[in-house]
Design an enzyme around this catalytic site. Sequence first.
Site, PDB file in Angstrom:
ATOM      1  N   LYS A  38       3.543   6.833  -2.808  1.00 33.79           N
ATOM      2  CA  LYS A  38       4.365   5.719  -2.990  1.00 33.79           C
ATOM      3  C   LYS A  38       3.666   4.218  -2.941  1.00 33.79           C
ATOM      4  CE  LYS A  38       4.717   5.619   2.044  1.00 33.79           C
ATOM      5  NZ  LYS A  38       5.629   6.233   3.323  1.00 33.79           N
ATOM      6  N   ARG A 136      15.767   5.138  11.601  1.00 33.33           N
ATOM      7  CA  ARG A 136      15.550   4.528  10.403  1.00 33.33           C
ATOM      8  C   ARG A 136      16.351   5.078   9.410  1.00 33.33           C
ATOM      9  NH1 ARG A 136       9.479   3.882   7.838  1.00 33.33           N
ATOM     10  NH2 ARG A 136       9.997   5.641   7.046  1.00 33.33           N
ATOM     11  N   HIS A 168      11.151  12.130  10.029  1.00 32.69           N
ATOM     12  CA  HIS A 168       9.675  11.156   9.997  1.00 32.69           C
ATOM     13  C   HIS A 168       9.770  11.016  11.393  1.00 32.69           C
ATOM     14  CE1 HIS A 168       6.739   9.553   8.033  1.00 32.69           C
ATOM     15  NE2 HIS A 168       7.320   8.288   8.229  1.00 32.69           N
ATOM     16  N   ARG A 224       3.291  16.012   4.617  1.00 33.11           N
ATOM     17  CA  ARG A 224       3.513  14.987   3.733  1.00 33.11           C
ATOM     18  C   ARG A 224       2.621  13.845   4.014  1.00 33.11           C
ATOM     19  NH1 ARG A 224       8.918  14.883   5.827  1.00 33.11           N
ATOM     20  NH2 ARG A 224       8.332  12.908   6.743  1.00 33.11           N
ATOM     21  N   TYR A 270     -10.797 -25.184   3.355  1.00 37.74           N
ATOM     22  CA  TYR A 270      -9.778 -25.944   3.706  1.00 37.74           C
ATOM     23  C   TYR A 270      -9.974 -26.095   5.151  1.00 37.74           C
ATOM     24  CZ  TYR A 270      -7.406 -25.281  -0.806  1.00 37.74           C
ATOM     25  OH  TYR A 270      -7.116 -25.083  -2.082  1.00 37.74           O
ATOM     26  N   CYS A 325      -8.500 -18.610   0.818  1.00 42.10           N
ATOM     27  CA  CYS A 325      -7.858 -19.175  -0.014  1.00 42.10           C
ATOM     28  C   CYS A 325      -6.894 -18.601  -0.824  1.00 42.10           C
ATOM     29  CB  CYS A 325      -8.677 -20.345  -0.971  1.00 42.10           C
ATOM     30  SG  CYS A 325      -9.672 -21.262  -0.218  1.00 42.10           S
ATOM     31  N   ASP A 327      -7.269 -17.725  -4.247  1.00 42.04           N
ATOM     32  CA  ASP A 327      -7.881 -16.977  -5.438  1.00 42.04           C
ATOM     33  C   ASP A 327      -9.359 -16.681  -5.039  1.00 42.04           C
ATOM     34  OD1 ASP A 327      -5.859 -17.289  -7.380  1.00 42.04           O
ATOM     35  OD2 ASP A 327      -6.470 -19.350  -7.036  1.00 42.04           O
TER      36      ASP A 327
HETATM   37  C1  LIG Z   1       4.720   7.007   4.088  1.00 40.75           C
HETATM   38  C2  LIG Z   1       5.427   8.233   4.214  1.00 40.75           C
HETATM   39  C3  LIG Z   1       4.740   9.693   4.854  1.00 40.75           C
HETATM   40  C4  LIG Z   1       3.120   9.317   4.652  1.00 40.75           C
HETATM   41  O1  LIG Z   1       2.707   8.656   6.023  1.00 40.75           O
HETATM   42  P1  LIG Z   1       1.215   8.506   6.102  1.00 40.75           P
HETATM   43  O2  LIG Z   1       1.143   8.087   7.699  1.00 40.75           O
HETATM   44  O3  LIG Z   1       0.512   7.744   5.341  1.00 40.75           O
HETATM   45  O4  LIG Z   1       0.440   9.814   6.192  1.00 40.75           O
HETATM   46  C5  LIG Z   1       5.263  10.556   4.882  1.00 40.75           C
HETATM   47  N1  LIG Z   1       6.724  10.617   5.075  1.00 40.75           N
HETATM   48  C6  LIG Z   1       7.392   9.471   4.623  1.00 40.75           C
HETATM   49  C7  LIG Z   1       8.825   9.832   4.589  1.00 40.75           C
HETATM   50  C8  LIG Z   1       6.850   8.367   4.462  1.00 40.75           C
HETATM   51  O5  LIG Z   1       7.759   7.098   4.185  1.00 40.75           O
END
Ligand SMILES: *Cc1c(COP(=O)(O)O)cnc(C)c1O
Length: 393
Positions: A38, A136, A168, A224, A270, A325, A327
């Site tokens: 992602k 969530r 998660h 994951r 700045y 800054c 850039d």
């Molecule tokens: C981003 C995400 C992951 C990966 O998490 P990491 O901590 O980067 O390994 C796995 N599952 C879900 C649902 C996520 O949103």
Amino acid sequence: MSDHYYPARAVVYPGAIRHNTSVLAAAAPTSQVMTIVKADAYGHGLVPVAEAALLGGATWLGVAQTSEALALRAAGIDAPILTWLYGPDAPFEELLLAGIDISVASVDSLARVQFAAMNSGTTARIHVKVDTGLGRGGVSSLQWSDFVQSLGYAVSGQGVEVIGIWSHLAFGDEPGHPFTQQQVDALIEASSDLKRAGIDVPLRHIAASGATLREPNARLDLVRPGIATYGLTPFPEVASAEELGLEPAMRLIARLTTVKPVPAGQGVSYGHHYVTPRETVLGVVPVGYADGIPRHVSGLAGNPGAPIRVLGPDARDTSIAGRVCMDQVVIDLGPQAQEIAGDEVVLFGDPALGEPSAQDWAQAAGTINYEITTRLGPRIPRVYVAETPEGTE
Ligand SMILES: *Cc1c(COP(=O)(O)O)cnc(C)c1O
């Protein structure tokens, strides 16, 4: 919009992605690996990272946005893909026709996915998302029995196949936290509920990087990992990337656009938060907060900015002088500096080469390493280099 002449580049190493994926696969030998790509693969580039992860042993890819899932398919990647973050008007038919697995977390989205399957003459492959405690996404405990009933109706008809049940973790970055086991138990219980309702689910998954590496009970059928794929530690307080056997997959390199002598007492950037303590040489580094360099890494009085490594024959460490800054940032190269415009500096890269790490930058900014690479702006070209600095290919 990336510009070939832009004097900064993020060098990305597919070999490191491959290596890190194989480390994660070895950590969870009885689980499949879904590499999370992602947010443009945490800033590293969606398609090249996906391809490297598949070569490293991943068999699945995961993305939050449906557009990213479709982009992977458009690039010719045919591995299974899961997408999970969408609104009621998501392009469900397009996703189903592209063979993309869809997470379902409500009776409403179940109905929309089922309808799209009917209209497109496909069978939807869904993963039921359960809120086991993160608070969530996912079906909440109060919605669960209604959801199971609707799911029972859906699978008894045609067009919906349950591939996975997933969740998660809330404390994945704190190995051994007791809440993790509670969440794992809740997911297994939810999967038993589906079985009792006559729905067999092949894949249960809950572990991101942290749990993949340190929570054996959470590995289940598929893991994951995201951040560890990129060679960064999910829990800097517990173990460094190096200790985990991970190699950083990105080095942010810039070329000095200006190098010039200035007198003692010169206020820099700045607000003059840095004042040269002696006659010295300043260097201008052409990246700023428009590129995702956090303004929080400014070098303020008594609080040095983020570290920067000057490359070349006189390689050495310095740090950001004064405010970041839009850039650019400024560094004090010291009175003896021999650098000229065009010479290179590394903002973050590989600590094994003596360079600051993305983790060092996270610490300087008061944030997590995830944010450092992920927020890197689109105008910085990503350059893919086969051989890693550490020699993995
Ligand atoms: C981003 C995400 C992951 C990966 O998490 P990491 O901590 O980067 O390994 C796995 N599952 C879900 C649902 C996520 O949103």
